[in-house]
Scaffold this motif. Sequence first.
Motif, PDB file in Angstrom:
ATOM      1  N   ALA A   1       0.830  -1.201   0.000  1.00  0.00           N
ATOM      2  CA  ALA A   1       0.000   0.000   0.000  1.00  0.00           C
ATOM      3  C   ALA A   1       0.865   1.251   0.000  1.00  0.00           C
ATOM      4  N   SER A   2       0.242   2.335  -0.382  1.00  0.00           N
ATOM      5  CA  SER A   2       0.853   3.661  -0.270  1.00  0.00           C
ATOM      6  C   SER A   2       0.030   4.431   0.745  1.00  0.00           C
ATOM      7  N   VAL A   3       0.707   5.027   1.707  1.00  0.00           N
ATOM      8  CA  VAL A   3       0.027   5.760   2.772  1.00  0.00           C
ATOM      9  C   VAL A   3       0.629   7.159   2.876  1.00  0.00           C
ATOM     10  N   PRO A   4      -0.120   8.125   3.420  1.00  0.00           N
ATOM     11  CA  PRO A   4       0.439   9.466   3.577  1.00  0.00           C
ATOM     12  C   PRO A   4       1.772   9.412   4.331  1.00  0.00           C
ATOM     13  N   TYR A   5       2.762  10.109   3.800  1.00  0.00           N
ATOM     14  CA  TYR A   5       4.104  10.104   4.383  1.00  0.00           C
ATOM     15  C   TYR A   5       4.115  10.825   5.721  1.00  0.00           C
ATOM     16  N   ASP A   6       4.682  10.170   6.723  1.00  0.00           N
ATOM     17  CA  ASP A   6       4.843  10.724   8.061  1.00  0.00           C
ATOM     18  C   ASP A   6       6.323  10.593   8.419  1.00  0.00           C
ATOM     19  N   PRO A   7       7.086  11.711   8.444  1.00  0.00           N
ATOM     20  CA  PRO A   7       8.525  11.633   8.699  1.00  0.00           C
ATOM     21  C   PRO A   7       8.867  11.005  10.055  1.00  0.00           C
ATOM     22  N   VAL A   8       7.976  11.122  11.030  1.00  0.00           N
ATOM     23  CA  VAL A   8       8.239  10.512  12.339  1.00  0.00           C
ATOM     24  C   VAL A   8       8.090   8.994  12.244  1.00  0.00           C
ATOM     25  N   LYS A   9       7.027   8.547  11.625  1.00  0.00           N
ATOM     26  CA  LYS A   9       6.757   7.106  11.515  1.00  0.00           C
ATOM     27  C   LYS A   9       7.651   6.413  10.489  1.00  0.00           C
ATOM     28  N   HIS A  10       7.866   7.067   9.345  1.00  0.00           N
ATOM     29  CA  HIS A  10       8.578   6.434   8.243  1.00  0.00           C
ATOM     30  C   HIS A  10      10.051   6.787   8.178  1.00  0.00           C
ATOM     31  N   GLY A  11      10.525   7.678   9.015  1.00  0.00           N
ATOM     32  CA  GLY A  11      11.937   8.051   9.003  1.00  0.00           C
ATOM     33  C   GLY A  11      12.251   9.069   7.925  1.00  0.00           C
TER      34      GLY A  11
ATOM     35  N   GLU B   1      -0.973  13.716  -6.608  1.00  0.00           N
ATOM     36  CA  GLU B   1      -1.931  14.818  -6.476  1.00  0.00           C
ATOM     37  C   GLU B   1      -2.375  15.043  -5.034  1.00  0.00           C
ATOM     38  N   LYS B   2      -2.308  14.007  -4.221  1.00  0.00           N
ATOM     39  CA  LYS B   2      -2.778  14.107  -2.832  1.00  0.00           C
ATOM     40  C   LYS B   2      -1.654  14.475  -1.858  1.00  0.00           C
ATOM     41  N   GLY B   3      -0.426  14.598  -2.354  1.00  0.00           N
ATOM     42  CA  GLY B   3       0.693  14.969  -1.496  1.00  0.00           C
ATOM     43  C   GLY B   3       1.783  13.916  -1.493  1.00  0.00           C
ATOM     44  N   LYS B   4       2.576  13.900  -0.405  1.00  0.00           N
ATOM     45  CA  LYS B   4       3.661  12.927  -0.271  1.00  0.00           C
ATOM     46  C   LYS B   4       3.121  11.621   0.280  1.00  0.00           C
ATOM     47  N   TYR B   5       3.517  10.537  -0.370  1.00  0.00           N
ATOM     48  CA  TYR B   5       3.078   9.209   0.052  1.00  0.00           C
ATOM     49  C   TYR B   5       4.267   8.281   0.227  1.00  0.00           C
ATOM     50  N   GLN B   6       4.175   7.444   1.226  1.00  0.00           N
ATOM     51  CA  GLN B   6       5.170   6.403   1.475  1.00  0.00           C
ATOM     52  C   GLN B   6       4.709   5.166   0.720  1.00  0.00           C
ATOM     53  N   ASN B   7       5.556   4.644  -0.138  1.00  0.00           N
ATOM     54  CA  ASN B   7       5.229   3.506  -0.977  1.00  0.00           C
ATOM     55  C   ASN B   7       5.724   2.209  -0.347  1.00  0.00           C
ATOM     56  N   ASN B   8       5.209   1.071  -0.810  1.00  0.00           N
ATOM     57  CA  ASN B   8       5.652  -0.269  -0.393  1.00  0.00           C
ATOM     58  C   ASN B   8       5.392  -0.570   1.079  1.00  0.00           C
ATOM     59  N   VAL B   9       4.385   0.037   1.658  1.00  0.00           N
ATOM     60  CA  VAL B   9       4.018  -0.253   3.047  1.00  0.00           C
ATOM     61  C   VAL B   9       3.255  -1.577   3.078  1.00  0.00           C
TER      62      VAL B   9
END
Length: 162
Positions: free
Chosen positions: A26-36, A46-54
Amino acid sequence: KGAVIFGHNPRIVTSRVARLTYAHGASVPYDPVKHGKSRERVFICEKGKYQNNVAKIWVKRGEVIEIGHMKEFSLNVSSSKLTSMNHEVYSSEKTEIQYTDEEGVNLIGSWKTPLQGTGLDRYVDIRIFFGETELSMQTKQRGIEDAKWETQTFDFLSGKKE
């Protein structure tokens, strides 16, 4: 002996212990605290920064699964112009996985759900069925009257696509 009994009367088995951990990518909204701070898995849409391969875990290795158990959830498109949504199923001998590209996480199958229309307000509904010796997934676009469920089946015991 158990396999022979199951062959004669499959209903005698009411649950199974998952041999592997199963998840979808899944791709989820990027969280620098959670994802590093690593940006290797981040993409901008279009929806912003996303973390891929979750890895979104469905079943953990060792978990007892009742025969016929179903899980349901939905996914939202990341781009207004998508014509299909990709789905990937992964398995691992590890109980806890965070990303689908970790060592020991294996892709066991993938498929696409066709999408109609445009816009960011489109969703795909997903059903996961834990059956006899297979794991079945169904997907379809929400809100489309003639949309048919797309079905994929994987060997629940070995983690291979049938």
